[in-house]
Design a protein around this motif. Structure first.
Motif, PDB file in Angstrom:
ATOM      1  N   GLN A  51      24.971   1.816 -36.257  1.00 32.58           N
ATOM      2  CA  GLN A  51      25.433   0.428 -36.207  1.00 32.58           C
ATOM      3  C   GLN A  51      25.946  -0.023 -37.572  1.00 32.58           C
ATOM      4  OE1 GLN A  51      21.932  -1.548 -34.784  1.00 32.58           O
ATOM      5  NE2 GLN A  51      22.379  -1.122 -32.635  1.00 32.58           N
ATOM      6  N   LYS A  52      25.225   0.338 -38.629  1.00 31.09           N
ATOM      7  CA  LYS A  52      25.641  -0.055 -39.974  1.00 31.09           C
ATOM      8  C   LYS A  52      26.986   0.582 -40.334  1.00 31.09           C
ATOM      9  CE  LYS A  52      21.154  -1.220 -41.925  1.00 31.09           C
ATOM     10  NZ  LYS A  52      21.400  -2.544 -42.498  1.00 31.09           N
ATOM     11  N   LEU A  53      27.185   1.833 -39.949  1.00 32.35           N
ATOM     12  CA  LEU A  53      28.465   2.498 -40.214  1.00 32.35           C
ATOM     13  C   LEU A  53      29.603   1.836 -39.440  1.00 32.35           C
ATOM     14  CD1 LEU A  53      27.396   6.248 -40.268  1.00 32.35           C
ATOM     15  CD2 LEU A  53      28.120   4.851 -42.208  1.00 32.35           C
ATOM     16  N   GLU A  54      29.337   1.438 -38.197  1.00 33.24           N
ATOM     17  CA  GLU A  54      30.359   0.744 -37.409  1.00 33.24           C
ATOM     18  C   GLU A  54      30.711  -0.598 -38.042  1.00 33.24           C
ATOM     19  OE1 GLU A  54      29.083   0.435 -33.332  1.00 33.24           O
ATOM     20  OE2 GLU A  54      29.009   2.608 -33.097  1.00 33.24           O
ATOM     21  N   GLN A  55      29.715  -1.308 -38.564  1.00 35.89           N
ATOM     22  CA  GLN A  55      29.965  -2.594 -39.220  1.00 35.89           C
ATOM     23  C   GLN A  55      30.860  -2.406 -40.446  1.00 35.89           C
ATOM     24  OE1 GLN A  55      26.052  -4.075 -40.054  1.00 35.89           O
ATOM     25  NE2 GLN A  55      25.698  -4.761 -37.960  1.00 35.89           N
ATOM     26  N   VAL A  56      30.567  -1.383 -41.216  1.00 34.30           N
ATOM     27  CA  VAL A  56      31.372  -1.112 -42.410  1.00 34.30           C
ATOM     28  C   VAL A  56      32.804  -0.768 -42.009  1.00 34.30           C
ATOM     29  CG1 VAL A  56      31.680   0.503 -44.334  1.00 34.30           C
ATOM     30  CG2 VAL A  56      29.423  -0.445 -43.862  1.00 34.30           C
ATOM     31  N   GLU A  57      32.954   0.040 -40.970  1.00 32.28           N
ATOM     32  CA  GLU A  57      34.292   0.404 -40.511  1.00 32.28           C
ATOM     33  C   GLU A  57      35.076  -0.837 -40.097  1.00 32.28           C
ATOM     34  OE1 GLU A  57      36.515   3.207 -37.167  1.00 32.28           O
ATOM     35  OE2 GLU A  57      34.329   3.173 -37.257  1.00 32.28           O
ATOM     36  N   ARG A  58      34.439  -1.761 -39.373  1.00 29.15           N
ATOM     37  CA  ARG A  58      35.120  -2.996 -38.961  1.00 29.15           C
ATOM     38  C   ARG A  58      35.499  -3.841 -40.169  1.00 29.15           C
ATOM     39  NH1 ARG A  58      31.420  -2.663 -34.638  1.00 29.15           N
ATOM     40  NH2 ARG A  58      29.963  -4.079 -35.636  1.00 29.15           N
ATOM     41  N   LYS A  59      34.629  -3.920 -41.165  1.00 30.23           N
ATOM     42  CA  LYS A  59      34.936  -4.691 -42.377  1.00 30.23           C
ATOM     43  C   LYS A  59      36.145  -4.103 -43.095  1.00 30.23           C
ATOM     44  CE  LYS A  59      30.311  -6.443 -43.363  1.00 30.23           C
ATOM     45  NZ  LYS A  59      29.172  -6.406 -44.293  1.00 30.23           N
ATOM     46  N   ILE A  60      36.201  -2.795 -43.173  1.00 33.69           N
ATOM     47  CA  ILE A  60      37.330  -2.128 -43.837  1.00 33.69           C
ATOM     48  C   ILE A  60      38.618  -2.407 -43.069  1.00 33.69           C
ATOM     49  CG2 ILE A  60      38.343   0.133 -44.365  1.00 33.69           C
ATOM     50  CD1 ILE A  60      35.446   1.034 -45.071  1.00 33.69           C
ATOM     51  N   SER A  69      48.464  -3.735 -44.249  1.00 31.60           N
ATOM     52  CA  SER A  69      48.779  -2.307 -44.277  1.00 31.60           C
ATOM     53  C   SER A  69      47.845  -1.497 -43.380  1.00 31.60           C
ATOM     54  CB  SER A  69      48.682  -1.784 -45.714  1.00 31.60           C
ATOM     55  OG  SER A  69      47.356  -1.927 -46.194  1.00 31.60           O
ATOM     56  N   LEU A  70      47.420  -2.096 -42.278  1.00 36.07           N
ATOM     57  CA  LEU A  70      46.499  -1.389 -41.393  1.00 36.07           C
ATOM     58  C   LEU A  70      47.237  -0.308 -40.619  1.00 36.07           C
ATOM     59  CD1 LEU A  70      43.723  -1.055 -40.109  1.00 36.07           C
ATOM     60  CD2 LEU A  70      44.395  -2.725 -38.406  1.00 36.07           C
ATOM     61  N   VAL A  71      46.774   0.898 -40.799  1.00 30.49           N
ATOM     62  CA  VAL A  71      47.270   2.026 -40.028  1.00 30.49           C
ATOM     63  C   VAL A  71      46.030   2.773 -39.564  1.00 30.49           C
ATOM     64  CG1 VAL A  71      48.626   4.147 -40.052  1.00 30.49           C
ATOM     65  CG2 VAL A  71      49.348   2.190 -41.441  1.00 30.49           C
ATOM     66  N   LYS A  72      45.692   2.604 -38.288  1.00 25.79           N
ATOM     67  CA  LYS A  72      44.501   3.268 -37.770  1.00 25.79           C
ATOM     68  C   LYS A  72      44.792   4.729 -37.499  1.00 25.79           C
ATOM     69  CE  LYS A  72      41.680  -0.152 -35.496  1.00 25.79           C
ATOM     70  NZ  LYS A  72      40.991  -0.489 -34.258  1.00 25.79           N
ATOM     71  N   LYS A  73      43.915   5.565 -38.009  1.00 25.78           N
ATOM     72  CA  LYS A  73      44.011   6.997 -37.762  1.00 25.78           C
ATOM     73  C   LYS A  73      42.620   7.472 -37.376  1.00 25.78           C
ATOM     74  CE  LYS A  73      47.586   7.879 -41.201  1.00 25.78           C
ATOM     75  NZ  LYS A  73      47.915   8.596 -42.420  1.00 25.78           N
ATOM     76  N   PRO A  74      42.530   8.471 -36.512  1.00 29.64           N
ATOM     77  CA  PRO A  74      41.207   8.998 -36.190  1.00 29.64           C
ATOM     78  C   PRO A  74      40.572   9.611 -37.431  1.00 29.64           C
ATOM     79  CG  PRO A  74      42.929  10.230 -35.048  1.00 29.64           C
ATOM     80  CD  PRO A  74      43.597   9.130 -35.801  1.00 29.64           C
ATOM     81  N   PHE A  75      39.269   9.404 -37.563  1.00 23.10           N
ATOM     82  CA  PHE A  75      38.557   9.951 -38.708  1.00 23.10           C
ATOM     83  C   PHE A  75      38.472  11.458 -38.571  1.00 23.10           C
ATOM     84  CE2 PHE A  75      34.541  11.366 -40.644  1.00 23.10           C
ATOM     85  CZ  PHE A  75      34.825  11.056 -41.957  1.00 23.10           C
ATOM     86  N   GLN A  76      38.820  12.153 -39.626  1.00 23.96           N
ATOM     87  CA  GLN A  76      38.738  13.604 -39.654  1.00 23.96           C
ATOM     88  C   GLN A  76      37.933  14.009 -40.880  1.00 23.96           C
ATOM     89  OE1 GLN A  76      41.525  16.031 -38.200  1.00 23.96           O
ATOM     90  NE2 GLN A  76      41.961  14.579 -36.596  1.00 23.96           N
ATOM     91  N   PRO A  77      36.659  14.382 -40.686  1.00 24.37           N
ATOM     92  CA  PRO A  77      35.862  14.759 -41.849  1.00 24.37           C
ATOM     93  C   PRO A  77      36.417  16.008 -42.526  1.00 24.37           C
ATOM     94  CG  PRO A  77      34.688  15.272 -39.817  1.00 24.37           C
ATOM     95  CD  PRO A  77      35.953  14.546 -39.429  1.00 24.37           C
ATOM     96  N   ALA A  78      36.193  16.065 -43.820  1.00 18.85           N
ATOM     97  CA  ALA A  78      36.601  17.252 -44.576  1.00 18.85           C
ATOM     98  C   ALA A  78      35.785  18.438 -44.113  1.00 18.85           C
ATOM     99  CB  ALA A  78      36.381  17.006 -46.061  1.00 18.85           C
ATOM    100  N   GLU A  79      36.293  19.645 -44.319  1.00 21.63           N
ATOM    101  CA  GLU A  79      35.587  20.845 -43.889  1.00 21.63           C
ATOM    102  C   GLU A  79      34.162  20.890 -44.439  1.00 21.63           C
ATOM    103  OE1 GLU A  79      36.275  23.403 -41.753  1.00 21.63           O
ATOM    104  OE2 GLU A  79      37.971  22.168 -41.173  1.00 21.63           O
TER     105      GLU A  79
END
Length: 86
Positions: A51-60, A69-79
């Motif tokens: 939940q806390k991570l989702e809140q941070v994502e929404r704030k960003i 300059s919002l350009v939503k892209k799917p999150f892709q973690p580094a290897e």
């Protein structure tokens, strides 16, 4: 600050508690009843962290929208981020 805010751990505190719970459960020296309680506590902490991570994502996203300059892209973690928690 409300009493709920005081009793809710920060993201970092929740992760630390979750790591301790996992270590205890992995040790195998926990009685079944206690293991069930630890598992339930761990699930609650995991949900809280999510939940806390989702809140941070929404704030960003809001901040980016405000900058126009919002350009939503799917999150892709580094290897290096993929794989098991240690």
């Amino acid at each position: 600050m409300t009493s709920q805010e005081q009793s809710t751990p920060s993201f970092e505190q929740a992760i630390e508690q979750l790591e301790r719970i996992v270590a205890r459960l992995e040790s195998g020296d926990v009685p079944l009843e206690q293991a069930i309680e630890l598992f339930q506590d761990g699930m609650k902490l995991s949900q809280l962290c999510g939940q806390k991570l989702e809140q941070v994502e929404r704030k960003i996203e809001v901040l980016l929208e405000q900058e126009g300059s919002l350009v939503k892209k799917p999150f892709q973690p580094a290897e290096a981020d993929k794989g098991e928690w240690k």
